[in-house]
Design a protein around this motif. Sequence first.
Motif, PDB file in Angstrom:
ATOM      1  N   ARG A 432       0.833  -1.209   0.000  1.00  0.00           N
ATOM      2  CA  ARG A 432       0.000   0.000   0.000  1.00  0.00           C
ATOM      3  C   ARG A 432       0.865   1.255   0.000  1.00  0.00           C
ATOM      4  O   ARG A 432       0.575   2.229  -0.687  1.00  0.00           O
ATOM      5  N   LEU A 433       1.917   1.210   0.799  1.00  0.00           N
ATOM      6  CA  LEU A 433       2.814   2.365   0.836  1.00  0.00           C
ATOM      7  C   LEU A 433       3.414   2.596  -0.556  1.00  0.00           C
ATOM      8  O   LEU A 433       3.480   3.715  -1.050  1.00  0.00           O
ATOM      9  N   LYS A 434       3.827   1.503  -1.208  1.00  0.00           N
ATOM     10  CA  LYS A 434       4.412   1.635  -2.540  1.00  0.00           C
ATOM     11  C   LYS A 434       3.408   2.234  -3.514  1.00  0.00           C
ATOM     12  O   LYS A 434       3.731   3.098  -4.308  1.00  0.00           O
ATOM     13  N   ARG A 435       2.181   1.727  -3.414  1.00  0.00           N
ATOM     14  CA  ARG A 435       1.167   2.202  -4.355  1.00  0.00           C
ATOM     15  C   ARG A 435       0.879   3.677  -4.117  1.00  0.00           C
ATOM     16  O   ARG A 435       0.807   4.477  -5.038  1.00  0.00           O
ATOM     17  N   GLN A 436       0.739   4.037  -2.848  1.00  0.00           N
ATOM     18  CA  GLN A 436       0.503   5.451  -2.540  1.00  0.00           C
ATOM     19  C   GLN A 436       1.653   6.303  -3.034  1.00  0.00           C
ATOM     20  O   GLN A 436       1.440   7.342  -3.643  1.00  0.00           O
ATOM     21  N   TYR A 437       2.846   5.824  -2.766  1.00  0.00           N
ATOM     22  CA  TYR A 437       4.022   6.598  -3.166  1.00  0.00           C
ATOM     23  C   TYR A 437       4.006   6.829  -4.666  1.00  0.00           C
ATOM     24  O   TYR A 437       4.258   7.929  -5.143  1.00  0.00           O
ATOM     25  N   ALA A 438       3.677   5.779  -5.423  1.00  0.00           N
ATOM     26  CA  ALA A 438       3.681   5.874  -6.881  1.00  0.00           C
ATOM     27  C   ALA A 438       2.569   6.786  -7.378  1.00  0.00           C
ATOM     28  O   ALA A 438       2.709   7.460  -8.391  1.00  0.00           O
ATOM     29  N   GLU A 439       1.448   6.822  -6.680  1.00  0.00           N
ATOM     30  CA  GLU A 439       0.317   7.583  -7.180  1.00  0.00           C
ATOM     31  C   GLU A 439       0.374   9.060  -6.782  1.00  0.00           C
ATOM     32  O   GLU A 439       0.593   9.904  -7.618  1.00  0.00           O
ATOM     33  N   GLN A 440       0.186   9.358  -5.498  1.00  0.00           N
ATOM     34  CA  GLN A 440       0.247  10.787  -5.175  1.00  0.00           C
ATOM     35  C   GLN A 440       1.125  11.067  -3.963  1.00  0.00           C
ATOM     36  O   GLN A 440       0.949  12.049  -3.273  1.00  0.00           O
ATOM     37  N   GLY A 441       2.026  10.159  -3.699  1.00  0.00           N
ATOM     38  CA  GLY A 441       2.881  10.334  -2.525  1.00  0.00           C
ATOM     39  C   GLY A 441       2.225   9.687  -1.323  1.00  0.00           C
ATOM     40  O   GLY A 441       1.000   9.575  -1.254  1.00  0.00           O
ATOM     41  N   VAL A 442       3.020   9.291  -0.382  1.00  0.00           N
ATOM     42  CA  VAL A 442       2.501   8.620   0.796  1.00  0.00           C
ATOM     43  C   VAL A 442       1.590   9.577   1.580  1.00  0.00           C
ATOM     44  O   VAL A 442       1.983  10.702   1.892  1.00  0.00           O
ATOM     45  N   ALA A 443       0.380   9.132   1.851  1.00  0.00           N
ATOM     46  CA  ALA A 443      -0.575   9.984   2.569  1.00  0.00           C
ATOM     47  C   ALA A 443      -0.077  10.221   4.000  1.00  0.00           C
ATOM     48  O   ALA A 443       0.291   9.271   4.683  1.00  0.00           O
ATOM     49  N   ARG A 444      -0.067  11.503   4.414  1.00  0.00           N
ATOM     50  CA  ARG A 444       0.457  11.841   5.745  1.00  0.00           C
ATOM     51  C   ARG A 444      -0.671  12.069   6.731  1.00  0.00           C
ATOM     52  O   ARG A 444      -1.740  12.537   6.369  1.00  0.00           O
ATOM     53  N   ALA A 528      12.035   1.845  -2.340  1.00  0.00           N
ATOM     54  CA  ALA A 528      11.373   0.576  -2.045  1.00  0.00           C
ATOM     55  C   ALA A 528      11.893   0.008  -0.724  1.00  0.00           C
ATOM     56  O   ALA A 528      11.125  -0.468   0.106  1.00  0.00           O
ATOM     57  N   ARG A 529      13.208   0.115  -0.528  1.00  0.00           N
ATOM     58  CA  ARG A 529      13.774  -0.433   0.681  1.00  0.00           C
ATOM     59  C   ARG A 529      13.280   0.332   1.912  1.00  0.00           C
ATOM     60  O   ARG A 529      12.927  -0.246   2.934  1.00  0.00           O
ATOM     61  N   LEU A 530      13.237   1.666   1.779  1.00  0.00           N
ATOM     62  CA  LEU A 530      12.784   2.474   2.916  1.00  0.00           C
ATOM     63  C   LEU A 530      11.318   2.194   3.235  1.00  0.00           C
ATOM     64  O   LEU A 530      10.931   2.090   4.399  1.00  0.00           O
ATOM     65  N   LEU A 531      10.514   2.058   2.191  1.00  0.00           N
ATOM     66  CA  LEU A 531       9.101   1.757   2.434  1.00  0.00           C
ATOM     67  C   LEU A 531       8.971   0.392   3.108  1.00  0.00           C
ATOM     68  O   LEU A 531       8.119   0.192   3.974  1.00  0.00           O
ATOM     69  N   GLY A 532       9.838  -0.530   2.717  1.00  0.00           N
ATOM     70  CA  GLY A 532       9.841  -1.855   3.346  1.00  0.00           C
ATOM     71  C   GLY A 532      10.180  -1.752   4.822  1.00  0.00           C
ATOM     72  O   GLY A 532       9.530  -2.354   5.678  1.00  0.00           O
ATOM     73  N   THR A 533      11.204  -0.946   5.121  1.00  0.00           N
ATOM     74  CA  THR A 533      11.597  -0.735   6.514  1.00  0.00           C
ATOM     75  C   THR A 533      10.425  -0.172   7.314  1.00  0.00           C
ATOM     76  O   THR A 533      10.130  -0.598   8.426  1.00  0.00           O
ATOM     77  N   MET A 534       9.749   0.811   6.702  1.00  0.00           N
ATOM     78  CA  MET A 534       8.624   1.425   7.408  1.00  0.00           C
ATOM     79  C   MET A 534       7.475   0.438   7.562  1.00  0.00           C
ATOM     80  O   MET A 534       6.816   0.387   8.596  1.00  0.00           O
ATOM     81  N   GLY A 535       7.262  -0.360   6.501  1.00  0.00           N
ATOM     82  CA  GLY A 535       6.146  -1.311   6.501  1.00  0.00           C
ATOM     83  C   GLY A 535       6.197  -2.262   7.688  1.00  0.00           C
ATOM     84  O   GLY A 535       5.165  -2.645   8.236  1.00  0.00           O
ATOM     85  N   CYS A 536       7.424  -2.606   8.095  1.00  0.00           N
ATOM     86  CA  CYS A 536       7.552  -3.540   9.218  1.00  0.00           C
ATOM     87  C   CYS A 536       6.905  -2.988  10.479  1.00  0.00           C
ATOM     88  O   CYS A 536       6.493  -3.742  11.342  1.00  0.00           O
ATOM     89  N   HIS A 537       6.865  -1.669  10.586  1.00  0.00           N
ATOM     90  CA  HIS A 537       6.335  -1.067  11.810  1.00  0.00           C
ATOM     91  C   HIS A 537       4.824  -0.996  11.830  1.00  0.00           C
ATOM     92  O   HIS A 537       4.221  -0.753  12.864  1.00  0.00           O
TER      93      HIS A 537
END
Length: 590
Positions: A432-444, A528-537
Amino acid sequence: MPIKRLSAQLVNQIAAGEIIERPASVLKELLENALDAGAQAIQVDIEAGGKRLIRVRDDGTGMPADDLALAVQSHATSKIAALDDLDHIATLGFRGEALPSIASVASLRVTTATGADAHGYTLTVGNDAEPAPAPHSAGTTVEVRDLFHQVPARRKFLRTERTEFRHIQELVRRVALGRPEVAFRLTHNQRDVITLSALTQGQERQRVTDLMGESFVAASLQLDTQAAGLRLRGWLGLPTAARGQPDLQYVYLNGRMIRDRLVTQALRRAYADVLFKDRFPAYVLHLQLDPAQVDVNVHPTKHEVRFRDGGLVFDFIQRQVARALAEGGAYAGSSADSPAAVNFNAPEQAFALGSEPGPAAAAATAALPLHEARAVYAEAPATPSEPSNVDPTPRLGHAVGQIHGVFILAQSTQGLILVDMHAAHERIVYERLKRQYAEQGVARQPLLVPINFTVSPVEADLAEDQQALLTELGLEVDRLGPEQLCLRSLPALLASADGETIVRDVLADLRANTASHSAGDTIRAQIARLLGTMGCHGSVRANRQLTSAEQDALLRDMERTPNIDQCNHGRPTWVELDRRALDRLFLRGQ
Ligand SMILES: Nc1ncnc2c1ncn2[C@@H]1O[C@H](COP(=O)(O)OP(=O)(O)OP(=O)(O)O)[C@@H](O)[C@H]1O
Ligand SMILES: [Mg+2]
């Protein structure tokens, strides 16, 4: 020493040094010649690991007597005639070097017949002045005896009979995997080792099963895709079936086996997102493109190639393979078998991360206009355009309960399914983070109370330097002092996670990888790696009790998520025990 012309024999021996390292390299040349001659069936007989005898018999075109005499001479080939021909080579050979090279380091005898004459011809290099009549059916037999017998320096490097034969066997596998339409037989010291019958188009799976094993085929995806004049087809081993070494990686370019860096890299990239570090995927892939688009005249062994448009080939392979992997597994199963599993009104956060999905959130997403909801799933290529009739049992079944606080047990049509909640959820959040990032940026999501915390001066510098990147990732971080950071927002998907730890982990990752940045780590890979790191949390903590609606919601989320079969680190997220396996466990029907 005064300058002298080298004898033809010495010239050939030098050339042989480039292509003939061991018995298997002789065999490679002979097999390629047989295939170039249009053989339908190839028989290989080996004695003493190929040191005593390598004999290849084919049923190809054969050669008339005059050609036979020429074939064993240097720079004699029927495959190219002019410089232009080098630009679009469609045969495996073209250098006209293999046979004379072999003859310079072993004793070589060729017997051949075209089928036009009543008999064939034979020639033993060094013994016969010219071809002599000999019985032979249409095709060619090449016998190579006593490899390196007059080159002791080389002979010394040969390994044991067993080792040399292992190389031969691997070569025959490699060649046979690439040519299912040709029958192969391999014997060693008169004993059958490999027997493969010729297959027609559409039966290729059989060849792959014979040579890669049933387990590979069962744990692989079949692929056939083309774009921009390129075609890629074959079998991709699933990430969960990856191996400890790169021993089952087969790539063919227009029928030629290659070991090419660009291709290997593209595949590595494609798998990177779904694979443990230090694990290697298995695959059998055929790449086809216009021969004019590739130069195979790079190295005498022809394993390396040079693509005219390397970037195009790289992107094509990487995209198609990554896409196929994402579509595979539970995700593909859900959209292909039960289209209704994709529910456009599904709240994006139906399974809220660590917090209960409140009615407000549900109402908000329900109000999402259909076209926006659709965009959310736009990446899912197999998504049907309209939801249709409801399948009563989705791919991952219905939850029965939660076990030990970490697994979900579900009943599927096939049997039972166990899901590792934590692993599955990690992947869902990451995708989901990847998809958001690709579309309009990660929603904050702004924090009601910003978090102040202390870091090292280096980390504070890094946070300041990379502020724009962090913001794009949903982390608004300000520097308040030399060692003071303030976190003002988190990705909405991680709203209830520990913000400080996420920032620390992301900074640690950035620090560790800025060094390797120059070593080909693209921005994309880094993100991708950073989003993966974040995803773990964001993933559900163990021991959190889920309601049965939440358990089902997780299963449905999984079915909608690309790459769901593995967590961000390549571990499987779910396993299925089907009825047959269950029956076996209880020895039923035996
Ligand atoms: N099994 C075969 N059946 C029919 N013709 C053959 C066979 N093996 C070799 N030839 C003929 O002999 C020629 C020389 O073979 P050789 O392997 O030396 O060179 P090549 O295949 O043309 O190029 P390369 O050196 O790249 O392999 C070939 O061009 C082909 O015409
Ligand atoms: Mg050849």
